[in-house]
Design a protein around this motif. Structure first.
Motif, mmCIF file in Angstrom:
data_model
loop_
_atom_site.group_PDB
_atom_site.id
_atom_site.type_symbol
_atom_site.label_atom_id
_atom_site.label_comp_id
_atom_site.label_asym_id
_atom_site.label_seq_id
_atom_site.Cartn_x
_atom_site.Cartn_y
_atom_site.Cartn_z
ATOM 1 N N MET A 93 2.588 3.963 -2.795
ATOM 2 C CA MET A 93 3.079 5.251 -3.026
ATOM 3 C C MET A 93 2.052 6.007 -2.228
ATOM 4 S SD MET A 93 3.976 3.127 -5.603
ATOM 5 C CE MET A 93 5.436 2.488 -6.478
ATOM 6 N N TYR A 94 2.336 6.825 -1.367
ATOM 7 C CA TYR A 94 1.562 7.694 -0.757
ATOM 8 C C TYR A 94 2.031 9.092 -1.307
ATOM 9 C CZ TYR A 94 0.230 4.389 2.828
ATOM 10 O OH TYR A 94 -0.115 3.305 3.407
ATOM 11 N N THR A 124 -2.613 0.367 -9.405
ATOM 12 C CA THR A 124 -3.918 0.484 -8.542
ATOM 13 C C THR A 124 -3.796 1.723 -7.782
ATOM 14 O OG1 THR A 124 -3.254 -0.823 -6.836
ATOM 15 C CG2 THR A 124 -4.184 -1.817 -8.594
ATOM 16 N N ALA A 125 -5.136 1.995 -7.492
ATOM 17 C CA ALA A 125 -5.631 3.399 -6.789
ATOM 18 C C ALA A 125 -7.209 3.091 -6.280
ATOM 19 C CB ALA A 125 -5.564 4.714 -7.745
ATOM 20 N N GLY A 126 -7.277 4.211 -5.282
ATOM 21 C CA GLY A 126 -8.596 4.085 -4.670
ATOM 22 C C GLY A 126 -8.803 2.816 -4.089
ATOM 23 N N LEU A 127 -7.946 2.376 -3.245
ATOM 24 C CA LEU A 127 -8.180 1.336 -2.207
ATOM 25 C C LEU A 127 -9.212 2.011 -1.131
ATOM 26 C CD1 LEU A 127 -5.299 0.087 -3.233
ATOM 27 C CD2 LEU A 127 -6.140 -1.948 -1.901
ATOM 28 N N HIS A 128 -8.533 3.053 -0.729
ATOM 29 C CA HIS A 128 -9.599 3.905 0.258
ATOM 30 C C HIS A 128 -10.056 4.859 -0.671
ATOM 31 C CE1 HIS A 128 -5.919 2.786 3.446
ATOM 32 N NE2 HIS A 128 -6.933 1.975 3.288
ATOM 33 N N GLY A 129 -11.579 4.858 -0.782
ATOM 34 C CA GLY A 129 -12.098 5.628 -1.708
ATOM 35 C C GLY A 129 -12.192 7.175 -1.401
ATOM 36 N N ASN A 130 -11.912 7.591 -0.332
ATOM 37 C CA ASN A 130 -11.489 8.962 -0.242
ATOM 38 C C ASN A 130 -10.122 9.470 -0.307
ATOM 39 O OD1 ASN A 130 -10.239 7.882 2.097
ATOM 40 N ND2 ASN A 130 -11.077 9.458 3.639
ATOM 41 N N GLU A 131 -9.134 8.743 -0.639
ATOM 42 C CA GLU A 131 -7.820 9.082 -1.204
ATOM 43 C C GLU A 131 -7.620 9.191 -2.561
ATOM 44 O OE1 GLU A 131 -5.165 6.482 1.000
ATOM 45 O OE2 GLU A 131 -5.750 7.250 2.896
ATOM 46 N N VAL A 132 -8.172 10.488 -3.136
ATOM 47 C CA VAL A 132 -8.463 10.447 -4.484
ATOM 48 C C VAL A 132 -7.383 10.703 -5.440
ATOM 49 C CG1 VAL A 132 -10.944 10.862 -3.670
ATOM 50 C CG2 VAL A 132 -9.401 12.751 -4.579
ATOM 51 N N LEU A 133 -6.316 11.216 -4.706
ATOM 52 C CA LEU A 133 -5.199 11.852 -5.968
ATOM 53 C C LEU A 133 -4.667 10.757 -6.883
ATOM 54 C CD1 LEU A 133 -3.377 13.989 -6.990
ATOM 55 C CD2 LEU A 133 -1.916 13.652 -4.934
ATOM 56 N N LEU A 186 -1.455 3.475 -5.384
ATOM 57 C CA LEU A 186 -1.247 4.846 -5.081
ATOM 58 C C LEU A 186 -2.294 5.181 -3.970
ATOM 59 C CD1 LEU A 186 -0.943 6.285 -8.477
ATOM 60 C CD2 LEU A 186 0.892 5.123 -7.234
ATOM 61 N N GLN A 187 -1.980 5.790 -2.806
ATOM 62 C CA GLN A 187 -2.613 6.238 -1.643
ATOM 63 C C GLN A 187 -2.242 7.678 -1.458
ATOM 64 O OE1 GLN A 187 -3.306 3.088 1.360
ATOM 65 N NE2 GLN A 187 -1.809 1.703 0.392
ATOM 66 N N GLY A 188 -2.927 8.066 -0.303
ATOM 67 C CA GLY A 188 -2.942 9.612 -0.046
ATOM 68 C C GLY A 188 -2.755 9.692 1.434
ATOM 69 N N GLY A 189 -2.722 11.090 1.964
ATOM 70 C CA GLY A 189 -2.557 11.424 3.203
ATOM 71 C C GLY A 189 -0.935 11.583 3.700
ATOM 72 N N GLU A 190 0.096 11.300 2.613
ATOM 73 C CA GLU A 190 1.487 11.290 3.160
ATOM 74 C C GLU A 190 2.256 11.550 1.932
ATOM 75 O OE1 GLU A 190 3.745 11.766 5.030
ATOM 76 O OE2 GLU A 190 2.907 11.483 7.167
ATOM 77 N N LEU A 191 3.696 11.535 2.250
ATOM 78 C CA LEU A 191 4.572 11.659 0.979
ATOM 79 C C LEU A 191 5.693 10.915 1.282
ATOM 80 C CD1 LEU A 191 4.997 15.421 -0.047
ATOM 81 C CD2 LEU A 191 4.241 13.472 -1.415
ATOM 82 N N VAL A 192 5.471 9.261 0.896
ATOM 83 C CA VAL A 192 6.453 8.466 1.232
ATOM 84 C C VAL A 192 6.203 7.257 0.405
ATOM 85 C CG1 VAL A 192 5.086 7.447 3.226
ATOM 86 C CG2 VAL A 192 7.697 7.158 3.155
ATOM 87 N N VAL A 193 6.890 6.480 0.057
ATOM 88 C CA VAL A 193 6.869 5.089 -0.454
ATOM 89 C C VAL A 193 7.284 3.949 0.631
ATOM 90 C CG1 VAL A 193 7.502 3.505 -2.266
ATOM 91 C CG2 VAL A 193 7.513 6.000 -2.758
#
Length: 616
Positions: free
Chosen positions: A462-463, A228-237, A369-376
């Motif tokens: 996954m960030y 899944t992706a886009g739980l936070h709508g502005n984390e678009v990657l 999948l989320q964004g703003g960091e590089l970490v699991v």
């Protein structure tokens, strides 16, 4: 035009006390971190500056600024200077005097200033001239520009990442996403199916695509996986990565790629690219450069979907504290509390749709999948100790969760690279690119914890990139960064044991409980009696039990090679369950007498026997 990231290319910074340089308009994580969320100068005077080395001649076109995310610190005006050698500097002017650009009036809303004419140079400096009177010189900055052609440039050759995949590398609106999914479905009709799991608060359908050799059907023995992706709508990657992944798998399947064919034929894969399409549309309308940290993050009714699930951790831990588990409550499939299901509860429509989807499909493994960091990150996401913000809080399956997290991080191009830049202040590369969620920052009601405690599915976050909304030109590189990780993590669904629990007539038994000795977390069989239990290599004693059946235990060994070990169970009915079944069949109910009545009857029988004459 693309944003030149300060942190990607920074070579020289102010000798006057620079602490940190933050780009891509990302906010800090913690409100109380002194140096988090921005670049801050060492002193508050007009001699402060920071310098960016683009490492090659670049056509600079503008600057976007924000204030410091956590405090009242922002720059209200600034000058811009350029150099080709970092010694001689020219201030941008309008012909007669230096240009003073207007900065921010508050900390959050991005302000973009486009230069009157593009300026070609290698170095750029930002020199704050005024700032909020009750604050300090702090700012988040994004430099806009385009690199000039220079095929002999060493840094260009070293940093350039080229993909050979012929995919649609761009940001897609909701309609464009739906159309792209349709195109993939038409290209690969035999292995794909489009469906929706519900609607957003504004009525947009939450579309998913299934990739399987028998789309639309659950096959006994075949595990189900979800991204899944886009739980936070502005984390678009993450959204774009899943759209790229579905294209890639379709094309590679058609071309005969054996790895992809094996995945498709042995796994039922579900991709849900946009959990929060309402938030995404807000972010998409503003665009990559002016999105900021919060616009589009929440659902239309202001809810953070990722942390909107019922807090089952507290329920389980309270039961464990009273030593009621497992006599009065199981350690798995914990029920959703009644208050959460009421119409007055603050639960997003998107969250309710996710829960219904998670309960319907027998998912084994998932990644959001989320964004703003590089970490699991892996569960638990909530600290067990009340009032503690960060504390290692492990699940009974901590060992396999750590492996699952490492399988993604270690195959990502940057997550475990000790030489990469950090996104904020914490260097996760030193921790192998993984971290227990609660030891990073506590969050009650996360999707990961709910999935683990309410369903069979092991869920991780996954960030996938420092920038929540990367520029379109960065998508090919981000795809290369994550492609192998996306595939490797999917393959982990085939690690551990699997099997079918049947009765002596060969019928599958649904909701049979599978227990592994030494791991205080059980799972249940699906509707057809099949199950999958993620485990690291080793030898385990596994027990299958179901209501009305005798339990059965056996040893199951998990090897190092990929592929779950088969471990089937055939269990028989208990005598009592057979008696009840016969009596119900013939419409006869067992006589249930109160205990006192039974005791009195027994006493009368003993007395009668004692009074009878003894035979001579």
């Amino acid at each position: 035009m693309f944003p030149v990231s300060v942190l990607d290319h920074i070579q020289t910074v102010s000798a006057r006390g620079i602490k940190l340089a933050f780009s891509d308009l990302q906010a800090g994580l913690y409100e109380d971190d002194l140096y988090d969320g921005a670049w801050c100068a060492g002193r508050d005077d007009t001699l402060q500056w920071f310098e960016v080395d683009a490492r090659r001649l670049t056509k600079f076109t503008g600057v976007i600024t924000q204030g410091r995310s956590s405090l009242c610190d922002w720059v209200t005006s600034y000058k811009v200077m350029f150099s080709n050698d970092s010694h001689t500097w020219i201030t941008l002017n309008n012909g007669s005097e230096d240009l003073i650009f207007k900065g921010n009036r508050e900390k959050e809303i991005p302000v973009r200033n486009i230069f009157p004419e593009p300026v070609v140079s290698r170095y750029i400096r930002i020199n704050p001239r005024s700032w909020f009177t009750r604050g300090s010189i702090c700012m988040r900055v994004e430099i806009l520009g385009c690199p000039m052609p220079d095929p002999n440039n060493y840094y260009h050759r070293r940093n350039e990442v080229i993909t050979t995949d012929d995919l649609d590398f761009r940001h897609h609106s909701y309609k464009e996403m739906r159309q792209l999914m349709k195109v993939v479905n038409e290209m690969c009709p035999n292995i794909t199916r489009i469906y929706n799991i519900g609607k957003s608060q504004s009525g947009l359908k939450l579309y998913a695509i299934e990739i399987s050799d028998n789309p639309g059907e659950h096959e006994v023995g075949e595990p189900e996986f979800r991204y899944t992706a886009g739980l936070h709508g502005n984390e678009v990657l993450g959204r774009e990565l899943l759209l790229l992944l579905m294209q890639f798998m379709c094309l590679e399947y058609l071309s005969g790629n054996q790895r992809i064919r094996h995945l498709v034929e042995e796994t039922r894969i579900h991709l849900l690219p946009s959990v929060n399409p309402d938030g995404y549309e807000k972010a998409f309308e503003v665009g990559s450069e002016l999105i900021g940290w919060s616009l589009g993050r929440w659902s239309n009714d202001g809810i953070d979907i990722h942390h909107n699930f019922p807090d089952l951790n507290a329920i389980l831990w309270a039961v464990e504290a009273k030593k009621w588990a497992p006599r009065k409550m199981f350690n798995h499939h914990i029920a959703i509390p009644d208050w959460y299901q009421s119409t007055n509860a603050s639960v997003a429509l998107e969250t309710r749709a996710l829960i219904a989807w998670m309960e319907k499909m027998p998912f084994v493994l998932g990644g959001n999948l989320q964004g703003g960091e590089l970490v699991v990150t892996f569960p638990y996401d909530r600290t067990r100790s009340q009032g503690v913000v960060r504390e290692q809080t492990s699940t009974p399956d901590d060992h396999i969760f750590r492996w699952l997290a490492f399988s993604y991080a270690s195959t990502h191009r940057l997550m475990t690279d000790a030489n990469r830049r950090v996104c904020h202040t914490q260097d996760f590369a030193k921790e192998d690119g993984t971290i227990n969620g609660a030891s990073w920052h506590t969050a009650a009601g996360s999707m990961n914890d709910f999935s683990y405690l309410h369903t069979n599915c092991f869920e991780l976050s996954m960030y996938v990139g420092c920038d929540k909304f990367p520029h379109e030109s960065d998508l090919p590189e981000e795809w290369e960064n994550n492609r192998e990780s996306l595939l490797v993590f999917m393959e982990q669904v085939h690690r551990g044991i699997k099997g079918v629990v049947k009765d002596h007539q060969g019928r599958g038994i649904a909701n049979a409980i599978i227990s592994v000795e030494g791991i205080n977390h059980d799972i249940r069989t699906a509707a057809d009696g099949d199950y999958w239990r993620l485990l690291n290599p080793g030898e385990y004693r596994v027990t299958a039990r179901a209501e009305g059946y005798s339990l059965l235990s056996k040893k199951c060994e998990v090897g190092y090679e990929m592929g779950a070990t088969r471990c089937d169970f055939t269990i028989g009915r208990t005598n009592m369950s057979r008696i009840k079944e016969i009596m119900e069949k013939f419409k006869k109910q067992p006589i249930k007498l109160p205990m006192r009545q039974l005791a009195a009857r027994g006493s009368r029988r003993r007395l009668t026997k004692a009074l009878l004459p003894t035979a001579v």
